[in-house]
Design an enzyme around this catalytic site. Structure first.
Site, mmCIF file in Angstrom:
data_model
loop_
_atom_site.group_PDB
_atom_site.id
_atom_site.type_symbol
_atom_site.label_atom_id
_atom_site.label_comp_id
_atom_site.label_asym_id
_atom_site.label_seq_id
_atom_site.Cartn_x
_atom_site.Cartn_y
_atom_site.Cartn_z
ATOM 1 C CB THR A 207 -3.815 -0.812 -1.329
ATOM 2 O OG1 THR A 207 -3.114 -2.005 -1.021
ATOM 3 C CG2 THR A 207 -5.301 -1.120 -1.414
ATOM 4 C CB SER B 63 -6.158 -2.051 8.035
ATOM 5 O OG SER B 63 -6.512 -3.361 8.328
ATOM 6 C CB THR C 73 -0.979 -0.052 1.203
ATOM 7 O OG1 THR C 73 -1.638 -1.306 1.209
ATOM 8 C CG2 THR C 73 -1.990 1.039 1.204
ATOM 9 N N GLY D 171 -0.804 -2.721 5.891
ATOM 10 C CA GLY D 171 -1.785 -3.749 6.250
ATOM 11 C C GLY D 171 -2.503 -3.369 7.542
HETATM 12 N N1 GLY Z 1 -5.013 -4.149 1.674
HETATM 13 C C1 GLY Z 1 -4.683 -3.244 2.701
HETATM 14 C C2 GLY Z 1 -5.874 -2.717 3.383
HETATM 15 O O1 GLY Z 1 -6.856 -2.469 2.729
HETATM 16 O O2 GLY Z 1 -5.880 -2.537 4.559
#
Ligand code: GLY
Length: 591
Positions: A430, A477, A412, A498
């Site tokens: 991301t 997140s 991300t 993450g």
């Molecule tokens: N894939 C990272 C998030 O959306 O938290």
């Protein structure tokens, strides 16, 4: 197509352009890149933080921040700068975000004096079922078996987001915003040290897709080295198409057909269809705000867990004197860690895409609920066990829910921009894991966002909120945040990482707001956070000294690398201050 250029020289050269004022014509010429040698350490140090009277742009790569800065210098606003920055990130930081992924944008519209959010999260294909990530016995797949290939690919949202907000707010012509990234894709960019090391770690999975292998590995199948000049004519062609025809050229036609074919013909095929692409919609949503020490911390609500979990952590520590305790006290971190564990317990049970499952959204941030939960922190030791609470539901009846288990992995990127009109962008973008699904099409990588769903759909017959359902958006997140004081923005920030994103943002806010650290120090301060049982401490930092004290309080402690990538801008009476996380390659540019 490629030549090796020695990292120090060339990486520094990319940075020298940052300080050069650009007019409108120069904006179009941007990627021509006159390069003059400069010591990398000098430049890098100078660009990690910046001050400005008029505008500020921060992004995870110097070339991307430079593209945003050029848009601002050419008379564009924060949305124009965001579009130019994101298009360049898709080229120079392809492992983290791009056209094949999704994003959340929190936006302060200075003219309308309104704060709003745009949800460009990927969606599960309509042919997806709750067993998407289960084997024939109903058991969850091993994580990487789910990630690599077509199965994990959700309908991308980023192209439609760029177009949607540009149509609404942009000032510079759409096609013009594409030029720096097109030129750079055609002329080449130097593989950064971070990109090179991530390619080296992922050679095995990148080998499994012909286009990714051809792009990221050399003729012998070895990872490209830092400093290699890398051209991406396929990405340039994609950008040209989008510049001319808009996002419809992504969601239909030849490119859409290529995306669907790539997903469906992959070794681990997925179910994405042309209909999924055609029907994709960006959703504008009200921000989720929580009060903290006379400020409003505002961000992205469901399908992100970002603002709710961050708001819970801050709400739970608010009754305690973090300021008096200070950052060196294990007691401060006991409070933050157990507040985080409590918030993550609620997150696992209740948070998901609220367009699909009812959620106690207001109840999770209600003052009396948080006040009650905060009393659990009044002891001296770590909480021996942590479970979800019982917030009140927005509708009549509480629904039984089992705890989910989604593993979102650290990739991300964060873009934070303030323009001369006072507009503020905080956007986290991301493709999920580093290199996403590892499938490459049209010069960009496709996401693996669907693995942010819980692989299990139920426990003992009790449904999990974040289970896969057709059309649903996987819980995120990502926590792009704008902090408001008396109805005006004073700080914007966010991070990759993450599910550690939430802890990175919480730490930065507490360090800045409670401990009075300047923005760059607050970002650089060691990361210490908790999600589930253990307290995680950033390896190689002074915070390792907290470990014995925290263990003494009864915590399990893990010392690990924690590569946050916070990009932040504060807005004060004296002007703007921008700062980029020293752990990554980001920079701040202001004027
Ligand atoms: N894939 C990272 C998030 O959306 O938290």
């Amino acid at each position: 197509m490629r030549r090796s250029l020695g990292f120090g020289f060339s990486w520094a050269l990319a940075l020298t352009l940052l300080a050069t004022p650009l007019g409108e014509a120069a904006f179009a010429q941007q990627a021509a890149d006159t390069q003059a040698p400069e010591a990398p350490s000098q430049v890098a140090a100078a660009q990690k933080s910046a001050t400005g009277k008029h505008w500020m742009v921060t992004a995870a790569n110097p070339l991307a921040a430079q593209a945003g800065a050029a848009a601002l210098r050419a008379g564009g606003n924060a949305i124009d700068a965001m579009v130019a920055t994101q298009l360049m990130l898709g080229l120079v930081e392809p492992q983290s975000s791009g056209l094949g992924g999704g994003a959340f944008l929190v936006f302060w519209d200075a003219q309308a004096k309104t704060l709003t959010t745009f949800d460009a999260r990927e969606t599960a294909p309509r042919a997806a079922t709750p067993t998407l990530f289960q084997d024939e016995k109903g058991q969850p797949l091993a994580f990487m078996d789910a990630v690599v290939g077509g199965r994990s690919v959700g309908t991308p949202g980023t192209p439609r987001l760029l177009e949607t907000v540009h149509r609404r707010y942009g000032k510079i012509a759409w096609a013009q915003l594409f030029r720096p990234a097109i030129r750079r894709a055609e002329g080449g960019f130097e593989v950064s040290p971070r990109l090179a090391s991530l390619i080296a770690e992922d050679v095995g999975t990148l080998t499994r897709n012909a286009a990714a292998r051809a792009y990221f590995l050399d003729a012998d199948g070895a990872a490209l080295k830092a400093g290699t000049l890398l051209k991406n004519p396929a990405y340039a062609a994609t950008l040209r198409r989008l510049a001319q025809y808009g996002a419809d050229a992504f969601y239909g036609g030849e490119l859409a057909a290529d995306i669907v074919r790539t997903v469906r013909e992959a070794q681990n095929p997925g179910v994405l269809s042309l209909g999924d692409l055609r029907e994709y919609r960006v959703k504008e949503r009200a921000p989720v705000c929580s009060a903290y020490r006379r400020l409003d911390i505002c961000g992205m609500g469901p399908p992100s867990s970002g603002a709710l979990t961050l708001g819970q952590i801050l709400g739970l520590v608010e009754p305690y004197d973090l300021k008096g305790l200070g950052p060196a006290s294990p007691e401060s971190w006991r409070l933050i860690a157990d507040a985080s564990r409590l918030a993550f317990a609620d997150r696992e049970r209740y948070m998901a895409d609220s367009d699909y499952v009812p959620m106690p959204t207001k109840g999770l941030l209600a003052k009396d609920y948080l006040g009650q939960r905060a009393k659990l922190l009044a002891g001296d030791d770590a909480l021996p066990g942590v479970a979800a609470g019982n917030p009140s539901w927005d509708h009549a009846m509480a629904e039984p829910r089992a705890d989910g288990a989604a593993l979102d992995v650290p990739s991300t990127t964060q873009i934070t921009i303030v323009d001369g009109e006072g507009n503020v962008v905080s956007m986290t973008s991301t493709i999920e894991a580093g290199f996403g699904s590892r499938l490459m099409v049209g010069g960009f990588l496709l996401n693996n966002e669907l693995t942010d769903f819980s692989f299990r759909s139920q426990r003992d017959g009790v449904p999990i909120a974040n289970r896969v359902e057709p059309g649903k958006r996987p819980r995120s997140s990502m926590a792009p945040t704008i902090v408001m004081k008396d109805g005006k923005p004073v700080l914007a920030l966010g991070s990759p990482g993450g599910s550690q994103i939430i802890g990175y943002v919480a730490k930065t806010l507490i360090a800045h707001l409670d401990w009075g650290m300047p923005l760059d120090e607050a970002i650089a301060a060691p990361n210490v956070l908790a999600r589930f049982s253990a307290v995680e401490i950033e390896a190689g930092t002074k915070a390792e000294e907290l470990a014995p004290g925290l263990k003494g309080l009864g915590f399990e402690v893990k010392i690990m690398p924690m590569t946050s990538g916070v990009q932040a801008v504060s807005i004060g009476p004296e002007g703007l201050t921008g700062a980029a996380d020293p752990r990554r390659e980001g920079v701040a540019i202001g004027e």
